[in-house]
Write an enzyme that holds these catalytic residues in place. Structure first.
Site, mmCIF file in Angstrom:
data_model
loop_
_atom_site.group_PDB
_atom_site.id
_atom_site.type_symbol
_atom_site.label_atom_id
_atom_site.label_comp_id
_atom_site.label_asym_id
_atom_site.label_seq_id
_atom_site.Cartn_x
_atom_site.Cartn_y
_atom_site.Cartn_z
ATOM 1 N N LYS A 170 7.452 4.172 -5.211
ATOM 2 C CA LYS A 170 7.094 4.658 -3.866
ATOM 3 C C LYS A 170 8.189 4.309 -2.853
ATOM 4 O O LYS A 170 8.470 5.095 -1.938
ATOM 5 C CB LYS A 170 5.742 4.079 -3.444
ATOM 6 C CG LYS A 170 4.573 4.533 -4.318
ATOM 7 C CD LYS A 170 4.204 5.992 -4.086
ATOM 8 C CE LYS A 170 3.039 6.440 -4.937
ATOM 9 N NZ LYS A 170 2.552 7.784 -4.634
ATOM 10 N N GLY A 207 -7.098 14.100 -12.536
ATOM 11 C CA GLY A 207 -7.975 14.734 -11.551
ATOM 12 C C GLY A 207 -9.120 15.485 -12.222
ATOM 13 O O GLY A 207 -9.186 15.566 -13.450
ATOM 14 N N GLY A 252 0.890 -10.196 -10.907
ATOM 15 C CA GLY A 252 1.371 -9.373 -9.789
ATOM 16 C C GLY A 252 0.384 -9.211 -8.647
ATOM 17 O O GLY A 252 0.645 -8.439 -7.728
ATOM 18 N N TYR A 312 5.239 0.524 -10.017
ATOM 19 C CA TYR A 312 4.548 1.519 -9.194
ATOM 20 C C TYR A 312 5.058 1.464 -7.753
ATOM 21 O O TYR A 312 5.460 2.489 -7.179
ATOM 22 C CB TYR A 312 3.030 1.257 -9.252
ATOM 23 C CG TYR A 312 2.251 2.019 -8.224
ATOM 24 C CD1 TYR A 312 2.240 3.411 -8.217
ATOM 25 C CD2 TYR A 312 1.525 1.345 -7.233
ATOM 26 C CE1 TYR A 312 1.529 4.110 -7.253
ATOM 27 C CE2 TYR A 312 0.811 2.039 -6.282
ATOM 28 C CZ TYR A 312 0.814 3.420 -6.297
ATOM 29 O OH TYR A 312 0.132 4.102 -5.343
ATOM 30 N N HIS A 339 -10.349 -0.409 -10.591
ATOM 31 C CA HIS A 339 -10.559 -0.913 -9.237
ATOM 32 C C HIS A 339 -11.855 -1.710 -9.091
ATOM 33 O O HIS A 339 -12.850 -1.405 -9.748
ATOM 34 C CB HIS A 339 -10.532 0.248 -8.236
ATOM 35 C CG HIS A 339 -9.204 0.924 -8.205
ATOM 36 N ND1 HIS A 339 -8.993 2.163 -8.737
ATOM 37 C CD2 HIS A 339 -8.005 0.503 -7.738
ATOM 38 C CE1 HIS A 339 -7.712 2.486 -8.595
ATOM 39 N NE2 HIS A 339 -7.087 1.494 -7.989
ATOM 40 N N PHE A 391 -3.842 0.722 2.051
ATOM 41 C CA PHE A 391 -4.307 -0.547 1.504
ATOM 42 C C PHE A 391 -5.382 -0.190 0.451
ATOM 43 O O PHE A 391 -5.139 0.727 -0.319
ATOM 44 C CB PHE A 391 -4.686 -1.489 2.651
ATOM 45 C CG PHE A 391 -3.401 -2.038 3.261
ATOM 46 C CD1 PHE A 391 -2.493 -1.193 3.907
ATOM 47 C CD2 PHE A 391 -3.037 -3.355 3.087
ATOM 48 C CE1 PHE A 391 -1.259 -1.660 4.371
ATOM 49 C CE2 PHE A 391 -1.811 -3.838 3.561
ATOM 50 C CZ PHE A 391 -0.931 -2.994 4.194
ATOM 51 N N ASN A 392 -6.525 -0.851 0.378
ATOM 52 C CA ASN A 392 -7.421 -0.557 -0.753
ATOM 53 C C ASN A 392 -8.397 0.570 -0.420
ATOM 54 O O ASN A 392 -9.411 0.341 0.242
ATOM 55 C CB ASN A 392 -8.162 -1.820 -1.161
ATOM 56 C CG ASN A 392 -7.246 -2.803 -1.853
ATOM 57 O OD1 ASN A 392 -6.242 -3.246 -1.284
ATOM 58 N ND2 ASN A 392 -7.542 -3.121 -3.092
ATOM 59 N N LEU A 437 -4.476 18.063 -13.634
ATOM 60 C CA LEU A 437 -5.767 17.617 -14.157
ATOM 61 C C LEU A 437 -5.629 16.533 -15.225
ATOM 62 O O LEU A 437 -6.545 16.328 -16.022
ATOM 63 C CB LEU A 437 -6.597 18.801 -14.688
ATOM 64 C CG LEU A 437 -6.994 19.850 -13.639
ATOM 65 C CD1 LEU A 437 -7.879 20.934 -14.278
ATOM 66 C CD2 LEU A 437 -7.736 19.228 -12.454
HETATM 67 N N1 UDP Z 1 -10.223 -7.605 -9.210
HETATM 68 C C1 UDP Z 1 -10.997 -8.485 -9.960
HETATM 69 N N2 UDP Z 1 -11.605 -8.024 -11.102
HETATM 70 C C2 UDP Z 1 -11.465 -6.730 -11.532
HETATM 71 C C3 UDP Z 1 -10.676 -5.842 -10.753
HETATM 72 C C4 UDP Z 1 -10.075 -6.319 -9.600
HETATM 73 O O1 UDP Z 1 -11.153 -9.666 -9.620
HETATM 74 O O2 UDP Z 1 -12.017 -6.388 -12.590
HETATM 75 C C5 UDP Z 1 -9.580 -8.101 -7.973
HETATM 76 C C6 UDP Z 1 -8.055 -7.971 -7.980
HETATM 77 O O3 UDP Z 1 -7.460 -9.143 -8.497
HETATM 78 C C7 UDP Z 1 -7.756 -7.775 -6.494
HETATM 79 C C8 UDP Z 1 -9.001 -7.086 -5.945
HETATM 80 O O4 UDP Z 1 -10.026 -7.277 -6.921
HETATM 81 O O5 UDP Z 1 -7.636 -9.013 -5.866
HETATM 82 C C9 UDP Z 1 -8.799 -5.589 -5.752
HETATM 83 O O6 UDP Z 1 -8.259 -5.058 -6.953
HETATM 84 P P1 UDP Z 1 -8.096 -3.498 -7.177
HETATM 85 O O7 UDP Z 1 -7.590 -3.322 -8.589
HETATM 86 O O8 UDP Z 1 -9.369 -2.818 -6.812
HETATM 87 O O9 UDP Z 1 -7.011 -3.055 -6.119
HETATM 88 P P2 UDP Z 1 -5.512 -3.587 -5.834
HETATM 89 O O10 UDP Z 1 -5.651 -4.678 -4.825
HETATM 90 O O11 UDP Z 1 -4.930 -4.046 -7.142
HETATM 91 O O12 UDP Z 1 -4.830 -2.378 -5.288
#
Ligand code: UDP
Length: 324
Positions: A143, A35, A283, A139, A187, A167-168, A32
């Site tokens: 993995k 979570g 990154g 990270y 996110h 993926f996302n 937790l």
């Molecule tokens: N992103 C953005 N502004 C934010 C958060 C994310 O422009 O405040 C962009 C980020 O650069 C990426 C996409 O949104 O290209 C998705 O980012 P997220 O952090 O949701 O997931 P990731 O791709 O890092 O796993």
């Protein structure tokens, strides 16, 4: 009984719902730290940490566990670069402890939560599972280290496993039972919905000078309930006796830019979502889009919510209900 570590988290809680709907009994293990107790969808809940071997061992003794679905991990890229030690410790040592407890108790089936971050910045899109694993952040490195451990555990001890490279992950349970609730939230979609709710003034777009059509990064957003169902299919293959160490991408096979997501979120919510242009985030690869053909052909996985509008709408329903 199926043990789900991290079952109180975002993807974990949706997977517990999907496992229960498929008729499996589930025990959730979660510390937790990130979570939520109200997202534990099982009467069997064990609060504790993967670092605590006697505790882990006692869970295997208490329940008759046939397989493990392992989500519990730290999962923020930025945080992993600032504090690598805690990522090595939580993710790698935590998983090693879990594998030790599994082996001791002769549980030899594991579904593991991996990530697209294992690929780093691939030159060719869509990404296939046999592309080189060249993570660009800590990270992703943890993995890859764990996936390598799973290969060795298969060869040496006969552990059978499936790693899902997400993926996302986005969206929320269409029945409103679960959804995304991270502190801190990093996110894109939940941050955009926070702006729609008026909880944040605007969303910062992390760079518009990428080599993409509108200059913003492209990602492959996949509905969390579709991810959850893939775990059920994978688990059932392992329960049926499938042997080996497998890895599958899970994505939609379609990319959306940050500006696409913003526009569609305005359409879904009917609200104003102000944005400001910011710097690139360190990154961030320009484009990540999956080929998930292997999961489709091998596991018979079919997406139920491929439409980005459905993904954002379910996330919005949840967001309004939870945070509105
Ligand atoms: N992103 C953005 N502004 C934010 C958060 C994310 O422009 O405040 C962009 C980020 O650069 C990426 C996409 O949104 O290209 C998705 O980012 P997220 O952090 O949701 O997931 P990731 O791709 O890092 O796993």
């Amino acid at each position: 009984m199926i043990l789900v570590t991290g079952g109180a988290g975002y993807i974990g809680s949706h997977t517990v719902l999907a496992l229960r709907e498929a008729g499996h009994e589930v025990v959730v293990l979660d510390n937790l730290s990130r979570g939520h107790r109200d997202l534990v969808f099982s009467d069997h809940f064990e609060e504790g940490d993967l670092q605590n071997f006697p505790f882990l061992d006692s869970v295997f003794t208490k329940y008759s566990i046939r397989a493990v679905v392992h989500f519990a991990a730290s999962s923020l890229v930025g945080e992993s670069m600032k504090d690598p030690e805690s990522y090595y410790y939580n993710n790698i040592c935590g998983t090693l402890n879990l594998l030790r407890a599994m082996r001791k108790n002769r549980v030899m089936r594991l579904v593991f939560s991996s990530t697209a971050a294992v690929y780093g910045e691939p030159a060719v899109i869509p990404i296939m599972e046999d592309y080189p694993l060249e993570p660009t952040n800590v990270y992703g490195e943890t993995k890859v280290a764990i996936e390598n451990m799973l290969s060795r555990y298969h060869t040496a001890y006969g552990l059978n496993s499936i790693s899902f490279r997400y993926f996302n992950a986005a969206g929320a349970d269409p029945d409103g039972r679960a959804g995304e609730d991270h502190t801190p939230e990093t996110h894109l979609i939940p941050l955009v919905l926070d702006v729609a709710l008026g909880k944040r003034k605007n969303i910062t777009i992390f760079g518009n000078d990428y080599p993409t059509e509108d200059g913003t990064c492209i990602r492959d957003y996949i509905h969390v309930s579709d991810l959850a169902r893939a775990h059920v299919l994978g688990l059932e293959r392992l329960l049926d006796g499938m042997k080996g160490k497998f890895a599958f991408n899970l994505g939609n096979g379609r990319g959306y830019s940050v500006l696409d997501i913003l526009q569609r979120s305005r359409d879904v919510t009917g609200r104003d979502i102000p944005s400001v242009m910011g710097q690139r985030r360190e990154g961030d690869p320009p484009i990540l889009v999956a080929s998930s053909g292997k999961a489709e052909s091998f596991l018979g996985w079919r997406r139920q919510y491929p439409d980005i509008i459905d993904i954002i709408r379910t996330a919005w329903d949840w967001h309004l209900h939870r945070f509105g």
